[in-house]
Design a protein around this motif. Structure first.
Motif, short mmCIF file in Angstrom:
data_model
loop_
_atom_site.label_atom_id
_atom_site.label_comp_id
_atom_site.label_asym_id
_atom_site.label_seq_id
_atom_site.Cartn_x
_atom_site.Cartn_y
_atom_site.Cartn_z
N GLN A 62 -6.46 -5.46 13.90
CA GLN A 62 -7.02 -4.19 13.47
C GLN A 62 -8.00 -3.67 14.55
OE1 GLN A 62 -9.56 -4.27 9.96
NE2 GLN A 62 -9.02 -2.17 9.43
N PRO A 71 -15.56 -1.98 8.37
CA PRO A 71 -14.74 -2.29 9.55
C PRO A 71 -15.59 -2.25 10.82
CG PRO A 71 -13.64 -0.73 8.10
CD PRO A 71 -15.04 -0.85 7.60
N ASN A 130 -13.97 0.35 -0.14
CA ASN A 130 -12.60 0.83 0.04
C ASN A 130 -12.23 1.70 -1.15
OD1 ASN A 130 -10.51 0.31 2.22
ND2 ASN A 130 -11.51 -1.69 2.19
N ARG A 172 -19.72 -5.41 3.92
CA ARG A 172 -18.72 -5.43 4.99
C ARG A 172 -18.20 -4.01 5.24
NH1 ARG A 172 -13.27 -3.31 5.38
NH2 ARG A 172 -12.57 -4.05 7.39
N ASP A 187 0.86 -1.19 0.00
CA ASP A 187 0.00 0.00 0.00
C ASP A 187 0.90 1.25 0.00
OD1 ASP A 187 -3.04 0.75 1.36
OD2 ASP A 187 -1.42 2.21 1.62
#
Ligand code: KDO
Length: 327
Positions: free
Chosen positions: A70, A171, A209, A169, A39
């Motif tokens: 996370q 987080p 995302n 989905r 990333d």
């Protein structure tokens, strides 16, 4: 609240212990984040941040949530078990609900707006609160990108109504779940590391995302379309534990701050360029990529927030101040 009191107590104890010890720059700075090593944020932290301060300390990043799960990084920092992370307003709002203003759909406008907001005077008391009560210092703001809805289903999505029943989905925090539901979908919590398999098996119908993350995590292998909702111009904070920070001399702190700013700037430029170029990449992979009715999404999402309990925690007048820094 008991979590907050616990954190405050731990921070106080850490600072008492700290003032009794002698100053010595830590030999290493350990960072943990769910980010993959390929990333742009990880690349900038390793190649710019780490290199710029290599004569002061050794930067030791652990990507892919290898050290801490996370969402547990801030607590690990408050306990003195971790030096750094790339955190988010969504994570910080678990401790300080007013940070949910930065997690609301269609508030942040672009990368420049994020920077102006982060550097604005009205941010100072918020940053101080995180520093004093959680023992975490927010060094710099790092652009993550415009979040887009990415689905394994085929039906065209034009409005929030079209997302009804879709298991999206998001987080695991409350602010993330709220965002997913405000889009019209059924938000489902899941750690980032499980999303690829979740899409592959059909445990979830989709995820959201920015495009660079979708490419990096190879979500295009297990999905059919990307709906360009741009519902959140997302960012991370480069964050360091206050007790670690205080062990550096003021000259070293200036260097560390600059290194963080330089890494953020580099990642921002690379991420922006990638976002522009990636639509064609996904089309070449066989995905449909298109803009839905953005007015319908914006109106629906903004109404959901304004009617919510989340927005009651926003400091009075802050939304207007944020909007005034936009275009
Ligand atoms: C994600 O879990 O979807 C998310 O994009 C949330 C961000 O706050 C950030 O933590 C990011 O994951 C990770 O860095 C992985 O790219």
């Amino acid at each position: 609240n008991s979590a907050k009191r616990w954190i405050a107590g731990t921070t106080l104890l850490a600072s008492i212990l700290f003032t009794q010890s002698t100053l010595a720059a830590p030999e290493k700075l350990r960072l943990s984040a769910a980010t993959s090593p390929t990333d742009q944020r990880a690349i900038a932290m390793t190649e710019i941040f780490g290199k710029e301060i290599q004569d002061i300390t050794t930067f030791e990043p652990h990507w892919n949530a290898a050290l801490f799960k996370q969402g547990t990084e801030l607590e690990a920092m408050a306990r003195g078990n971790l030096d750094m992370t790339i955190s988010s307003a969504q994570q910080i709002s678990e401790f300080f609900p007013e940070f949910s203003i930065f997690t609301a759909g269609y508030v942040m406008q672009d990368a420049g707006h994020q920077q102006r907001v982060f550097n604005a005077d009205f941010m100072t008391p918020l940053k101080e609160k995180v520093e004093d009560e959680l023992g975490v210092k927010l060094l710099s703001v790092m652009y993550l990108g415009r979040r887009q809805v990415n689905l394994r289903t085929d039906e065209e999505i034009q409005t929030p109504e079209d997302l009804k029943g879709i298991k999206l989905r998001m987080p695991g925090t409350e602010s993330w779940q709220f965002l997913g539901n405000s889009l019209g979908a059924n938000a489902t919590p899941m750690p980032f590391s499980e999303v690829y398999t979740g899409l592959q098996t059909g445990a979830i119908d989709g995820q959201d995302n920015p495009l660079p993350t979708d490419r990096d995590a190879k979500f295009y292998e297990v999905t059919k379309q990307i709906v360009l909702t741009s519902h959140l111009v997302d960012f991370n904070y480069i964050a360091i534990s206050k007790s670690t920070w205080d062990k550096f001399s003021s000259e070293e702190q200036v260097r560390i701050q600059k290194a963080a700013d330089d890494a953020a700037e580099s990642a921002r430029q690379k991420q922006l360029a990638l976002e522009d170029s990636l639509v064609q990449f996904f089309k070449d992979k066989g995905l449909k990529v298109y803009e839905p009715n953005l007015d319908a999404f914006r109106t629906h999402v903004q109404n959901e927030y304004l009617q919510s309990d989340l927005s009651k925690s926003w400091p009075k007048g802050m939304l207007e101040k944020i909007n005034a820094l936009g275009t």
